[in-house]
Scaffold this active site. Sequence first.
Site, PDB file in Angstrom:
ATOM      1  N   ARG A  58      -3.576  -6.008  14.191  1.00 29.05           N
ATOM      2  CA  ARG A  58      -2.384  -6.186  15.003  1.00 29.05           C
ATOM      3  C   ARG A  58      -2.202  -7.659  15.365  1.00 29.05           C
ATOM      4  NH1 ARG A  58      -1.377  -2.198  13.224  1.00 29.05           N
ATOM      5  NH2 ARG A  58      -0.710  -0.227  14.097  1.00 29.05           N
TER       6      ARG A  58
ATOM      7  N   THR B  68     -11.335   5.558  10.742  1.00 28.14           N
ATOM      8  CA  THR B  68     -11.403   4.945  12.076  1.00 28.14           C
ATOM      9  C   THR B  68     -10.976   5.935  13.155  1.00 28.14           C
ATOM     10  OG1 THR B  68      -9.297   3.950  11.484  1.00 28.14           O
ATOM     11  CG2 THR B  68     -11.203   2.510  11.487  1.00 28.14           C
TER      12      THR B  68
ATOM     13  N   ASP C 277     -13.554  14.866  -3.658  1.00 30.07           N
ATOM     14  CA  ASP C 277     -13.760  16.148  -4.335  1.00 30.07           C
ATOM     15  C   ASP C 277     -15.053  16.044  -5.128  1.00 30.07           C
ATOM     16  OD1 ASP C 277     -13.275  18.694  -5.668  1.00 30.07           O
ATOM     17  OD2 ASP C 277     -11.157  18.388  -5.203  1.00 30.07           O
ATOM     18  N   ILE C 278     -15.360  17.036  -5.946  1.00 28.16           N
ATOM     19  CA  ILE C 278     -16.589  16.953  -6.741  1.00 28.16           C
ATOM     20  C   ILE C 278     -16.401  15.878  -7.815  1.00 28.16           C
ATOM     21  CG2 ILE C 278     -17.282  19.342  -6.307  1.00 28.16           C
ATOM     22  CD1 ILE C 278     -16.248  19.995  -9.153  1.00 28.16           C
TER      23      ILE C 278
ATOM     24  N   ASP D 222      -3.446   4.398  -1.912  1.00 24.91           N
ATOM     25  CA  ASP D 222      -4.381   4.876  -0.885  1.00 24.91           C
ATOM     26  C   ASP D 222      -4.397   6.405  -0.865  1.00 24.91           C
ATOM     27  OD1 ASP D 222      -6.136   4.870   1.230  1.00 24.91           O
ATOM     28  OD2 ASP D 222      -4.645   4.344   2.749  1.00 24.91           O
ATOM     29  N   LEU D 223      -5.023   6.988  -1.893  1.00 27.60           N
ATOM     30  CA  LEU D 223      -5.046   8.457  -2.011  1.00 27.60           C
ATOM     31  C   LEU D 223      -6.309   9.068  -1.402  1.00 27.60           C
ATOM     32  CD1 LEU D 223      -3.621   8.998  -5.628  1.00 27.60           C
ATOM     33  CD2 LEU D 223      -2.410   8.897  -3.433  1.00 27.60           C
ATOM     34  N   LYS D 224      -7.267   8.237  -1.075  1.00 31.04           N
ATOM     35  CA  LYS D 224      -8.527   8.706  -0.447  1.00 31.04           C
ATOM     36  C   LYS D 224      -9.052   9.969  -1.130  1.00 31.04           C
ATOM     37  CE  LYS D 224      -7.694   6.688   4.125  1.00 31.04           C
ATOM     38  NZ  LYS D 224      -6.277   6.336   4.102  1.00 31.04           N
ATOM     39  N   LEU D 225      -9.374   9.842  -2.405  1.00 35.59           N
ATOM     40  CA  LEU D 225      -9.865  10.990  -3.169  1.00 35.59           C
ATOM     41  C   LEU D 225     -11.199  11.485  -2.594  1.00 35.59           C
ATOM     42  CD1 LEU D 225      -9.124   9.829  -6.843  1.00 35.59           C
ATOM     43  CD2 LEU D 225      -7.666  11.172  -5.308  1.00 35.59           C
TER      44      LEU D 225
ATOM     45  N   LYS E 199       0.839  -1.203   0.000  1.00 39.81           N
ATOM     46  CA  LYS E 199       0.000   0.000   0.000  1.00 39.81           C
ATOM     47  C   LYS E 199       0.872   1.251   0.000  1.00 39.81           C
ATOM     48  CE  LYS E 199      -2.483   1.638   3.636  1.00 39.81           C
ATOM     49  NZ  LYS E 199      -2.383   3.101   3.655  1.00 39.81           N
TER      50      LYS E 199
ATOM     51  N   ARG F 102       2.996  -0.903  10.644  1.00 42.47           N
ATOM     52  CA  ARG F 102       4.114  -0.943  11.598  1.00 42.47           C
ATOM     53  C   ARG F 102       4.432  -2.291  12.232  1.00 42.47           C
ATOM     54  NH1 ARG F 102       1.652   4.334  14.202  1.00 42.47           N
ATOM     55  NH2 ARG F 102      -0.149   3.211  13.384  1.00 42.47           N
TER      56      ARG F 102
HETATM   57  O1  C5P Z   1       0.967   0.954  10.884  1.00 41.62           O
HETATM   58  P1  C5P Z   1      -0.496   0.592  10.765  1.00 41.62           P
HETATM   59  O2  C5P Z   1      -0.741  -0.894  10.686  1.00 41.62           O
HETATM   60  O3  C5P Z   1      -1.325   1.267  11.833  1.00 41.62           O
HETATM   61  O4  C5P Z   1      -0.909   1.195   9.348  1.00 41.62           O
HETATM   62  C1  C5P Z   1      -2.243   1.244   8.946  1.00 41.62           C
HETATM   63  C2  C5P Z   1      -2.326   1.885   7.600  1.00 41.62           C
HETATM   64  O5  C5P Z   1      -3.697   1.949   7.248  1.00 41.62           O
HETATM   65  C3  C5P Z   1      -1.810   3.322   7.524  1.00 41.62           C
HETATM   66  O6  C5P Z   1      -1.238   3.517   6.245  1.00 41.62           O
HETATM   67  C4  C5P Z   1      -3.079   4.160   7.682  1.00 41.62           C
HETATM   68  O7  C5P Z   1      -2.996   5.389   7.011  1.00 41.62           O
HETATM   69  C5  C5P Z   1      -4.115   3.265   7.014  1.00 41.62           C
HETATM   70  N1  C5P Z   1      -5.476   3.466   7.459  1.00 41.62           N
HETATM   71  C6  C5P Z   1      -5.888   3.324   8.773  1.00 41.62           C
HETATM   72  N2  C5P Z   1      -7.201   3.525   9.125  1.00 41.62           N
HETATM   73  C7  C5P Z   1      -8.094   3.850   8.199  1.00 41.62           C
HETATM   74  C8  C5P Z   1      -7.694   3.963   6.861  1.00 41.62           C
HETATM   75  C9  C5P Z   1      -6.375   3.766   6.529  1.00 41.62           C
HETATM   76  O8  C5P Z   1      -5.078   3.005   9.629  1.00 41.62           O
HETATM   77  N3  C5P Z   1      -9.357   3.986   8.540  1.00 41.62           N
END
Ligand code: C5P
Length: 240
Positions: free
Chosen positions: A178, A117, A67-68, A62-65, A34, A208
């Site tokens: 996790r 989230t 806009d209009i 993952d650009l999360k667009l 990603k 991470r």
């Molecule tokens: O490091 P970690 O596992 O927390 O990374 C989660 C990834 O998912 C990050 O790139 C974060 O921007 C993305 N993300 C998120 N929650 C969302 C949407 C995307 O954690 N609701």
Amino acid sequence: MTIPAPVAVALDAPDLETAALWADLVTPHVSTVKIGLELYLRYGPDVVASIRGASTVRVFLDLKLHDIPATVARSARIVARLHPDLLTVHASGGPDVIRAAAEAAPDTMIAAVTLLTSLSEEQLGLIGVSANVHDTVLRLSTLAVEAGARGLVCSPREVGAVRAEVGPDIVLITPGVRPAGSAPHDQARVATPEEAVLAGSDLLVIGRPITGAADPGAAAAGVAASLRRLAAVAGTPAPR
Ligand code: C5P
């Protein structure tokens, strides 16, 4: 050869070299990497080809667009030339925005972000949304799917309800995953990979816990092995 696990490793790296190294280390084990907004803004569109290299790993842009519709359509058309496998668009932009993206990038899976989230119930109220998180996520999911989204991004907490709402054909993507024993970092609502898959997730976004490990390749292999064990026991569907 084993099938790569349904995991998208979030390459939230400080620089391109590190992101490319992580991608190399994890691609034998996971289906997807990603690329987020930071890397894209820093290195521009070429980052997609740099990360993909000669590999067959799927690229999730993952650009999360948001806009209009006309602007999202033009943006999605430009981004489609990079051949990302997935592209995110905010469902809260409304059905016309989702439809615009889906039509502009027909070979890319448009994944609609339901609710960030990071948004709490209280914050939803502050922006004028009176429905609760659960109901809002379900409404946005239905709206996005009806408008042509083939994927949805939601938290592992909501994925079961979203699955029941949209049926088996929509790819459900869950961040906030996790492996047992790893630090939650700033993720408030987390689930283990096994819990997320059992709840209905098709693609686990993990950053991470993998990229921050001493050996990201081994960490990715560990998650992949745990999902294979789960599939052997629970007969979970094959990754897509
Ligand atoms: O490091 P970690 O596992 O927390 O990374 C989660 C990834 O998912 C990050 O790139 C974060 O921007 C993305 N993300 C998120 N929650 C969302 C949407 C995307 O954690 N609701």
